[in-house]
Scaffold this motif. Structure first.
Motif, PDB file in Angstrom:
ATOM      1  N   ALA A 123     -46.098  29.026 -15.074  1.00 28.88           N
ATOM      2  CA  ALA A 123     -46.535  28.868 -13.687  1.00 28.88           C
ATOM      3  C   ALA A 123     -45.715  29.763 -12.763  1.00 28.88           C
ATOM      4  N   SER A 124     -44.395  29.739 -12.913  1.00 26.63           N
ATOM      5  CA  SER A 124     -43.520  30.570 -12.074  1.00 26.63           C
ATOM      6  C   SER A 124     -43.710  32.042 -12.361  1.00 26.63           C
ATOM      7  N   SER A 175     -46.359  33.570 -13.622  1.00 28.73           N
ATOM      8  CA  SER A 175     -47.658  34.067 -13.138  1.00 28.73           C
ATOM      9  C   SER A 175     -47.647  34.235 -11.625  1.00 28.73           C
ATOM     10  N   LEU A 176     -47.031  33.314 -10.903  1.00 27.99           N
ATOM     11  CA  LEU A 176     -46.949  33.429  -9.449  1.00 27.99           C
ATOM     12  C   LEU A 176     -46.140  34.659  -9.048  1.00 27.99           C
ATOM     13  N   VAL A 202     -48.182  37.926  -9.897  1.00 27.52           N
ATOM     14  CA  VAL A 202     -49.315  38.137  -8.991  1.00 27.52           C
ATOM     15  C   VAL A 202     -48.820  38.501  -7.593  1.00 27.52           C
ATOM     16  N   THR A 203     -47.719  37.935  -7.171  1.00 31.16           N
ATOM     17  CA  THR A 203     -47.167  38.310  -5.872  1.00 31.16           C
ATOM     18  C   THR A 203     -46.794  39.782  -5.874  1.00 31.16           C
ATOM     19  N   ARG A 210     -55.272  34.982  -4.294  1.00 33.60           N
ATOM     20  CA  ARG A 210     -54.048  35.035  -5.104  1.00 33.60           C
ATOM     21  C   ARG A 210     -54.026  33.886  -6.104  1.00 33.60           C
ATOM     22  N   ALA A 211     -54.388  32.701  -5.628  1.00 34.32           N
ATOM     23  CA  ALA A 211     -54.374  31.521  -6.498  1.00 34.32           C
ATOM     24  C   ALA A 211     -55.335  31.687  -7.674  1.00 34.32           C
ATOM     25  N   VAL A 249     -53.609  33.987 -10.093  1.00 29.78           N
ATOM     26  CA  VAL A 249     -52.507  33.240 -10.697  1.00 29.78           C
ATOM     27  C   VAL A 249     -53.041  32.327 -11.799  1.00 29.78           C
ATOM     28  N   ARG A 284     -51.888  32.649 -15.529  1.00 32.22           N
ATOM     29  CA  ARG A 284     -51.190  31.507 -16.134  1.00 32.22           C
ATOM     30  C   ARG A 284     -51.864  31.112 -17.446  1.00 32.22           C
ATOM     31  N   ASN A 299     -41.382  34.285  -2.441  1.00 29.98           N
ATOM     32  CA  ASN A 299     -42.573  34.339  -1.602  1.00 29.98           C
ATOM     33  C   ASN A 299     -42.187  34.540  -0.138  1.00 29.98           C
TER      34      ASN A 299
END
Length: 129
Positions: A4-5, A7-8, A11-12, A68-69, A72, A76, A112
């Motif tokens: 999760a972290s 992938s975030l 993508v950021t 973005r989500a 992500v 993920r 972020n």
């Protein structure tokens, strides 16, 4: 790093449009490492139509949190289903994070943040909107 972290963070980095301006200050080697992350993600997410569409929508509106989500979520899923790919992305991020020039870019993406302070000739903060 958990999927999760990771992938975030990836993508950021992928969605940031500030890179071209900071590449000069961060250094070309640092920027190349960040681009390694984004290239690996783009290659992986080009395998299916829904993933390609999500990337295209993100490219069109990189600040859109829903877009973005969506990317992500796709990334993920890929990280959770393929340990080798997850290790590759984690290694690319770690390599970039060890580079002093890229560290600020990674920290900005990781936290972020809306603002990054770059060393050397920068006289003040650079604000991203």
């Amino acid at each position: 790093m958990d999927p999760a972290s990771l992938s975030l963070l990836a993508v950021t980095l992928l969605a940031t449009k500030f890179g071209e301006g900071l590449a000069v200050q961060a250094g070309q080697n640092a920027w190349a490492k960040v681009q390694g992350v984004t290239q690996a993600v783009r290659e992986r997410l080009s395998r299916s139509e829904p993933q390609r569409e999500a990337l295209a929508q993100l490219d069109a509106s990189p600040e859109d949190q829903d877009r973005r989500a969506a990317v992500v979520a796709h990334l993920r899923h890929e990280l959770e289903s393929d340990e080798e790919f997850a290790a590759t992305i984690e290694d690319l991020v770690a390599s970039a994070d060890r580079d002093p020039g890229a560290r600020t870019l990674i920290a900005t993406a990781r936290d972020n943040a809306k603002q990054a302070v770059i060393g050397r000739d920068n006289l003040g903060p650079i604000t991203f909107s």
